[in-house]
Motif scaffolding. Structure first.
Motif, short mmCIF file in Angstrom:
data_model
loop_
_atom_site.label_atom_id
_atom_site.label_comp_id
_atom_site.label_asym_id
_atom_site.label_seq_id
_atom_site.Cartn_x
_atom_site.Cartn_y
_atom_site.Cartn_z
N UNK A 170 47.32 69.99 115.51
CA UNK A 170 48.35 69.54 114.94
C UNK A 170 48.38 70.03 113.33
N UNK A 171 47.30 70.03 112.63
CA UNK A 171 46.92 70.45 111.44
C UNK A 171 47.16 72.10 111.29
N UNK A 172 46.47 72.83 112.32
CA UNK A 172 46.53 74.11 112.45
C UNK A 172 47.70 74.83 113.11
N UNK A 173 48.50 74.06 113.67
CA UNK A 173 49.78 74.80 114.23
C UNK A 173 50.58 75.87 113.55
N UNK A 174 50.74 76.93 113.84
CA UNK A 174 51.16 78.08 112.95
C UNK A 174 53.00 77.91 112.63
N UNK A 175 53.58 77.40 113.57
CA UNK A 175 54.97 76.99 113.54
C UNK A 175 55.28 75.77 113.41
N UNK A 176 55.43 75.38 111.89
CA UNK A 176 55.59 74.03 111.37
C UNK A 176 57.12 73.60 111.20
N UNK A 177 57.17 72.17 111.27
CA UNK A 177 58.40 71.84 110.70
C UNK A 177 58.14 70.59 109.62
N UNK A 178 58.86 70.16 109.02
CA UNK A 178 58.77 69.32 107.88
C UNK A 178 57.78 68.13 108.20
N UNK A 179 58.14 67.34 109.01
CA UNK A 179 57.27 66.20 109.42
C UNK A 179 55.89 66.22 110.26
N UNK A 180 55.52 67.62 110.54
CA UNK A 180 54.40 67.86 111.60
C UNK A 180 53.22 67.27 110.69
N UNK A 181 52.86 67.55 109.63
CA UNK A 181 51.71 67.18 108.74
C UNK A 181 51.57 65.70 108.93
N UNK A 182 52.72 65.23 108.64
CA UNK A 182 52.82 63.24 108.54
C UNK A 182 52.10 63.03 109.94
N UNK B 183 44.71 59.14 111.84
CA UNK B 183 44.53 57.80 111.43
C UNK B 183 44.30 56.80 112.65
N UNK B 184 44.93 57.10 113.76
CA UNK B 184 44.85 56.42 114.95
C UNK B 184 43.65 56.58 115.56
N UNK B 185 43.15 57.86 115.46
CA UNK B 185 41.78 58.35 116.01
C UNK B 185 40.70 57.59 115.28
N UNK B 186 40.79 57.30 114.13
CA UNK B 186 39.83 56.92 113.14
C UNK B 186 39.58 55.28 113.63
N UNK B 187 40.97 54.79 113.91
CA UNK B 187 41.20 53.31 114.36
C UNK B 187 40.32 53.11 115.60
N UNK B 188 40.52 54.21 116.57
CA UNK B 188 40.08 53.94 118.03
C UNK B 188 38.24 53.78 117.85
N UNK B 189 38.24 55.10 116.78
CA UNK B 189 36.46 54.96 116.86
C UNK B 189 35.97 53.91 116.04
N UNK B 190 36.63 53.08 115.13
CA UNK B 190 36.07 52.06 114.59
C UNK B 190 36.08 50.71 115.50
N UNK B 191 37.21 50.60 116.15
CA UNK B 191 37.34 49.60 117.20
C UNK B 191 36.02 49.83 118.28
N UNK B 192 35.98 50.85 118.77
CA UNK B 192 34.92 51.03 119.89
C UNK B 192 33.33 50.79 119.23
N UNK B 193 33.45 51.33 117.82
CA UNK B 193 31.99 51.16 117.34
C UNK B 193 31.74 49.53 116.95
N UNK B 194 32.69 48.96 116.66
CA UNK B 194 32.50 47.37 116.35
C UNK B 194 32.15 46.51 117.72
#
Length: 364
Positions: A35-47, A54-65
């Protein structure tokens, strides 16, 4: 009594989590990166990309705990887990996930040159490659000397997993080397290229064994066929690394300041080398796709389904980089279609995972 009950509940739930679960945040991080590298972007894509990251980091932290809890409360589990081939192979995904967190953090934060975050990324990169190299040695030694040896008739590209963190080094180096001083950028680029070459060569050797196994024993069992997509990852990552490492060469520093044409030559060569590896990745993707489609009705959900996502995210980013290098709108639109497919497949796999968990089926 309440504390004892809570302790037992946490212990019971933590027993469901193994190293194999780290493939889940790995797939989510892959989606965030495309999504960060997608060449054809719209306004909300970065968000949207930041939310997925952040969802991925949450998954990683929960699994690690949960995994950490299990290590400290279940005596001998850590040693036993690494003595089982499937778990020893999956252990590499923990560090691979950290590498993608590092790459995603730099991509979305865009640290300024000389900032504390940029300097921290430099330190994290060298820590990452050192541990990635160490893991590639230790995990393979464990697999060679363990009581349960890997058997050739059961081989899938998952055998490459111990070297995957090393393979990712080139891509991470190409991302970290942006927005930093040339005195730090050049060693990172050379280090990334060194470890990328090591990982790519070893993956090619394992792929030769994998193709030999297919000729001798036929296709893997339907339940493990999603892991065939893992063979897409090494050539796709190599294609990304070749283009980006060459693009980030500090032309006014050290060797490249005295050989001004060398950077341009490497940039041209890197594109054609990337296309070479892209074609290799596409062949592996086509083979895995056809084999999985042949068995899909008989394919119960397993954590290996996340292999439908994260190797193909790298394949998509490689396509984007080649399209940009060749200034080809056609290739970039193909890459956009690939991005959409990856996102849909990721959502489908997440839905299947939630459904399986709701039904109370065991996952490993």
């Amino acid at each position: 009594m309440a504390e004892v009950k809570l302790y037992r509940q946490i212990s019971r739930h933590s027993q469901k989590f193994t190293w194999s679960w780290y493939i889940m945040p790995l797939a989510t991080l892959g989606v965030a990166l495309i999504l960060d590298n997608e060449p054809h972007r719209f306004h909300a894509l970065t968000t949207i990309g930041k939310v997925v990251y952040l969802f991925a980091i949450t998954q990683f932290v929960i699994l690690t705990c949960f995994v950490t809890w299990r290590i400290f409360t279940e005596t001998g589990w850590f040693r036993r887990s690494l003595s089982r081939p499937s778990e020893a192979l999956s252990f590499a995904t923990t560090w691979l996930s950290f590498g993608n967190i590092l790459a995603g953090g730099h991509s979305y934060a865009q640290p300024r040159e000389g900032s504390h975050l940029a300097n921290a990324m430099i330190v994290f990169f060298w820590i990452y490659v050192a541990i990635a190299y160490l893991l590639s040695i230790v995990l393979n030694v464990l697999l060679y000397t363990g009581e349960d040896h890997l058997m050739l008739p059961n081989m899938t590209p998952a055998w490459m997993l111990p070297i995957f963190p090393v393979i990712l080094s080139g891509t991470i180096a190409s991302i970290i080397s942006t927005n930093i001083e040339p005195v730090h950028a050049l060693p990172i680029l050379i280090g990334g290229l060194t470890f990328q070459g090591l990982g790519t060569l070893i993956s090619l050797l394992v792929t030769a064994i994998y193709l030999h196994r297919l000729f001798r024993s036929g296709l893997p069992d339907p339940g493990v066929r999603p892991a065939m997509f893992l063979a897409v990852g090494p050539p796709a990552s190599t294609a990304i690394a070749m283009i980006r490492l060459a693009d980030n060469i500090p032309t006014s520093y050290s060797y490249f300041s005295t050989h001004p044409n060398s950077a341009y030559i490497l940039q041209v060569l890197s594109v054609f080398i990337a296309i070479f590896f892209w074609a290799y990745a596409f062949w592996m993707f086509s083979l895995a796709l056809l084999c999985c489609l042949m068995s899909f009705p008989r394919l119960p959900f397993h954590l290996s389904w996340y292999s439908f996502v994260f190797p193909n995210c790298g394949f998509t980013i490689a396509t984007i980089d080649i399209g940009r290098a060749l200034d080809s709108d056609a290739i970039l639109w193909v890459a956009t279609a690939m991005t959409l497919v990856n996102v849909v497949v990721w959502l489908f796999v997440m839905g299947a995972h939630l459904r399986t968990a709701w039904l109370g089926r065991t996952l490993s």
